[in-house]
Design a protein around this motif. Structure first.
Motif, mmCIF file in Angstrom:
data_model
loop_
_atom_site.group_PDB
_atom_site.id
_atom_site.type_symbol
_atom_site.label_atom_id
_atom_site.label_comp_id
_atom_site.label_asym_id
_atom_site.label_seq_id
_atom_site.Cartn_x
_atom_site.Cartn_y
_atom_site.Cartn_z
ATOM 1 N N GLN A 199 0.859 -1.190 0.000
ATOM 2 C CA GLN A 199 0.000 0.000 0.000
ATOM 3 C C GLN A 199 0.889 1.232 0.000
ATOM 4 O O GLN A 199 1.852 1.318 0.770
ATOM 5 N N HIS A 200 0.580 2.151 -0.878
ATOM 6 C CA HIS A 200 1.366 3.379 -1.001
ATOM 7 C C HIS A 200 0.489 4.562 -0.607
ATOM 8 O O HIS A 200 -0.619 4.707 -1.102
ATOM 9 N N VAL A 201 1.011 5.381 0.285
ATOM 10 C CA VAL A 201 0.278 6.578 0.711
ATOM 11 C C VAL A 201 1.174 7.797 0.480
ATOM 12 O O VAL A 201 2.335 7.790 0.899
ATOM 13 N N HIS A 202 0.672 8.837 -0.187
ATOM 14 C CA HIS A 202 1.430 10.077 -0.375
ATOM 15 C C HIS A 202 1.215 10.928 0.871
ATOM 16 O O HIS A 202 0.136 11.489 1.060
ATOM 17 N N LEU A 203 2.236 11.012 1.709
ATOM 18 C CA LEU A 203 2.078 11.718 2.989
ATOM 19 C C LEU A 203 1.985 13.224 2.799
ATOM 20 O O LEU A 203 1.166 13.898 3.415
ATOM 21 N N HIS B 278 7.030 13.261 0.791
ATOM 22 C CA HIS B 278 7.182 11.990 1.490
ATOM 23 C C HIS B 278 6.113 10.964 1.158
ATOM 24 O O HIS B 278 4.934 11.290 1.065
ATOM 25 N N CYS B 279 6.567 9.716 1.040
ATOM 26 C CA CYS B 279 5.664 8.601 0.807
ATOM 27 C C CYS B 279 5.763 7.619 1.968
ATOM 28 O O CYS B 279 6.836 7.450 2.560
ATOM 29 N N LEU B 280 4.647 7.006 2.265
ATOM 30 C CA LEU B 280 4.594 5.913 3.237
ATOM 31 C C LEU B 280 4.216 4.667 2.453
ATOM 32 O O LEU B 280 3.238 4.678 1.691
HETATM 33 NI NI NI Z 1 3.807 8.847 -2.880
#
Ligand code: NI
Length: 138
Positions: free
Chosen positions: A88-92, A96-98
């Motif tokens: 799972q990719h989250v754009h913080l 920054h990405c989580l």
């Molecule tokens: Ni991202």
């Protein structure tokens, strides 16, 4: 018939006092529940040695503006494709990405995957959450 086994434990008074504080702080209903979790924790720790089959999660924070980083991380995940169950990719924020990878496989391979990600320039933090496939826990 119940499959519960009851046994007595002798402990120093100071230790049981500290343990009861731990129980209260962690909202356990009783000592048995807390002791059960401690035992499981130890059993899972052992599973994370060498060739044992384990499951867990790798959590990463990285700067996606770092040159080649996103490609490198993707290459590594493809190299370890059999271990990565899902991601799972989250754009913080703008930089920054989580990313969270659910992983399952041999303990040493999962640890190797986590270490490879951690070594990439631009990866700011990695945690490996070591859990169990559940097969050896009750
Ligand atoms: Ni991202």
């Amino acid at each position: 018939m119940s499959n519960l086994y009851r046994f007595g434990i002798s402990l120093e008074k100071d230790l049981i006092r500290d343990f009861d504080k731990h129980i209260e702080a962690n909202n356990y209903r009783n000592r048995s529940e807390a002791i059960r979790d401690l035992i499981r924790e130890e059993l899972v720790k052992k599973q994370w040695l060498c060739d044992n089959e384990v499951a867990g999660a790798i959590t990463m924070i990285y700067d996606h503006h770092k040159r080649e980083l996103v490609n490198n991380l993707m290459d590594i995940q493809h190299d370890f494709q059999s271990l990565v169950i899902s991601s799972q990719h989250v754009h913080l924020d703008h930089h920054h990405c989580l990313e969270i990878l659910a992983v399952k496989g041999k303990a040493c391979d999962v640890t190797d995957l986590s270490n490879r990600m951690k070594a990439q320039k631009g990866v700011m933090h990695v945690t490996l959450s070591m859990s169990s496939t559940g097969k050896e826990l009750r």
